[in-house]
Design an enzyme around this catalytic site. Structure first.
Site, mmCIF file in Angstrom:
data_model
loop_
_atom_site.group_PDB
_atom_site.id
_atom_site.type_symbol
_atom_site.label_atom_id
_atom_site.label_comp_id
_atom_site.label_asym_id
_atom_site.label_seq_id
_atom_site.Cartn_x
_atom_site.Cartn_y
_atom_site.Cartn_z
ATOM 1 C CE LYS A 86 -4.030 1.828 2.553
ATOM 2 N NZ LYS A 86 -4.879 1.643 3.760
ATOM 3 C CB SER A 161 -8.115 3.838 2.971
ATOM 4 O OG SER A 161 -7.170 3.128 3.768
ATOM 5 C CB SER A 185 -8.115 1.068 5.847
ATOM 6 O OG SER A 185 -8.778 2.298 5.931
#
Lengths: 515, 102
Positions: A86, A161, A185
């Protein structure tokens, strides 16, 4: 299976299966990594899972692994299995933006602790995945660069997210990925994409080099297609780090043994608690139905299931939306256009004017909204009423968990109230609509306890549904034990969920036939 | 403890924007104000249960005195620390003037 391996099918295997092929020298890491890179270049324009793809970096590590293996050197069991990271995690020499325009073009001069660990284990890094800007959001629509599409239905969101990491996994654009979970997330995108995601105990994985969003809640963790794969990845990511003052010291290698043990599907003596406040009202019918039938499977395996009350959970969303923006407003103050990142200015402006314009230009709408809200909650005259009260709610939620874990070994609930929604559907004038996606995932962040989401089935719309397991602090292995048992039972009943996805199959088959 | 009821006014949001060092247009301020009022209704709820007898939690696991060994570790070299600077001069970050004329 191993006898007639076609490189195009390699990407459809689990990380564990790939590792076995690598260790048996039936496939090279260069082949495996190359297969992923081909697939990314062929298919990611439809998904937008990646912000940056690092072909050279990945292939260099792959070749190194192949050379070392040829020499008979001892390697980490997962060496040569590729991974996506990420974009909130800093990677030396690889652009890191946290999906924010304020960091466009930033090349970090150092590696996050987990990146060092991934490099030590020699997992080729495929690239950096898309996310909501600074991990603020629940749909990946707030990325400063592009919207990630859900591979099950490209018109829908993958959650957020960490939508990029989750979408990459289910689209077979990476076998493993790293996510970050501040209020869900990792887990909510896992639910919406039919993948497995784990938020370890707060402090279990070092946050050194993870760009801070809300420091007292943020935690990095693994994403993969199966419970066992996430367990192996937590084994790499987890562990004490002196550079993170909140780091805890406990064993992460026991996650994989717990996952393996779970495959026996024997849950006799295991007590599970359904959280009353996280079921029924507010959860879609198909989500509730899928949850209920998973509970039946758990009972069939011998688990003792009861319903437990966690009354303060009703206040968790309110507390979270005070604590998180407050910490955001403080953490994001560092982006001021002075030392790195964007500087939007004319030469004759003052430093203050430069900051105002830089932050106006560099931050997206939702980030600004939360900074303003946090600035308010921390301001004189409101601090006690808001931040102080939210901290008290945090205590109450911890007490609910403590009381519940006196009665049961782990808690269970649906992960998200609904299946994936349409892109644009919740970008309304009422931001709270979007915030409510995290209603079931937030409590554990407030308490610091670990939790997992794994798929429990498909909804009426054919979209995946997530099942959440929550365990006491440092007892992450319980997630893997119970999760693996449920996954195995579901798989025997319905087949592996991730194999039902249609996305990308055609392209792979076409290539296979061409050969 | 006194309860705080917040109604955001444009004036108030403008003040917060000043504190947060973010420039907003008039239209953005209007939108933000109404959005914050919606969020405010959702978060005021925390005050209902935050009684005086409940202590605050600042951190999920209370750790005390976390010190590392006082040993020299890896640090960034000046060149790498400056590599991403918007402007630099003589090995230092070059920033706009801190004090205005007026």
């Amino acid at each position: 299976m191993a006898n007639n391996i076609n490189t195009n099918d390699l990407t459809l295997l689990t990380a564990h299966e790939q590792a076995e092929l690598l260790n048996a020298k039936q496939v090279s890491s260069t082949e495996l990594t190359g297969a992923y890179l081909n697939r990314i270049h062929a298919l990611d324009e439809q998904v937008n899972a990646y912000l940056t793809v690092t072909d050279d970096v990945a292939l260099k590590t792959a070749k190194e692994v192949d050379d070392l293996r040829a020499k008979g050197e001892k390697l980490h069991p997962l060496a040569g299995v590729p991974i996506a990271i990420k974009d909130i995690v800093v990677t030396k020499g690889i652009q890191t933006t946290a999906a924010s325009k304020i960091l466009e073009g930033w090349i970090p001069p150092y590696d996050a602790h987990i990146v060092t660990k991934i490099k030590d284990a020699k997992l080729p890094i495929l690239g950096k995945t898309n996310m909501d800007e600074f991990a603020i959001g629940s749909s990946t629509e707030y990325s400063g660069y592009k919207i990630t599409h859900n591979p099950w239905d490209l018109a829908k969101v993958p959650g957020g997210s960490g939508g990029g990491s989750a979408a990459a996994i289910v689209a077979s654009l990476a076998p493993l990925a790293v996510g970050s979970d501040t209020g869900g997330s990792i887990r909510q995108p896992a639910a919406l994409t039919g993948t497995v995601g784990v938020k370890p105990t707060y402090g279990g994985v070092s946050r050194y080099g993870a760009i801070e969003m809300a420091s007292s809640l943020d935690q990095l963790g693994p994403c993969a297609k199966t419970v066992l794969d996430t367990a192996y990845l937590q084994g790499i990511l987890g562990g004490y780090d002196a550079k993170d003052s909140t780091s805890l010291d406990y064993d992460h290698n026991r996650m994989a043994s717990a996952a393996l043990k779970g495959k026996n599907q024997d849950l006799h003596g295991v007590k599970l608690g359904i959280v009353r406040e996280l079921t029924g009202e507010g959860f879609a019918d198909d989500v509730q139905k899928s949850f209920d039938s998973a509970v039946e499977l758990l009972k069939e395996m011998g688990a003792e299931v009861q319903t437990v009350d966690c009354p303060s959970f009703d206040y968790s969303l309110a507390a979270y939306y005070i604590l998180m923006p407050s910490e955001v407003s403080s953490n994001l103050a560092r982006f001021d256009g002075m030392r790195y990142g964007l500087r939007a200015c004319g030469d004759n402006l003052s430093a203050e004017q430069t900051m105002r314009l830089t932050r106006a230009k560099g931050f997206g709408k939702e980030v600004k909204r939360r900074i303003i809200l946090g600035t308010h909650a921390l301001s004189s005259g409101y601090y006690d009423a808001y931040y102080g009260s939210a901290q008290k709610v945090r205590t109450l939620i911890q007490r609910d968990f403590t009381n519940a874990f006196e009665k049961v070994d782990a808690l269970i609930s649906p992960t998200a109230p609904t299946t994936a929604f349409k892109i644009g559907e919740k970008m309304t004038a009422d931001p709270v609509t979007m915030y409510k996606n995290d209603i079931a995932t937030i409590p554990v962040n407030l308490a610091g306890t670990p939790a997992m989401s794994l798929p429990s089935g498909l909804g009426a719309d054919g979209m995946p549904i997530g099942f959440q397991i929550m365990a006491p602090g440092k007892m992450d292995d319980r997630l893997y034990f119970v999760g693996s048992a449920l996954e195995q039972a579901l798989c025997e009943k319905n087949g592996a969920l991730y194999e039902k996805i249609q996305f990308g199959k055609q392209a792979v088959n076409m290539k296979t036939e061409a050969k | 403890m006194e309860k705080a009821e917040t109604n955001f006014s444009v004036q108030k949001v403008k003040h917060l924007a000043d504190l947060a060092r973010i420039e907003f247009s008039e239209q953005e301020l209007d939108e933000l104000t109404s959005e914050l009022n919606v969020i405010s209704d959702a978060i005021n709820k925390v005050q209902e249960v935050a009684n005086d007898d409940v202590e605050r939690t600042t951190h999920p696991f209370a750790l005390e005195n976390v010190f590392r060994k006082d040993a020299v570790g890896e640090t960034l070299e000046q060149k790498s620390a400056l590599a991403a600077a918007p402007k630099q001069k003589d090995g230092m970050f070059l920033v706009p003037q801190i004090l205005a004329e007026d």
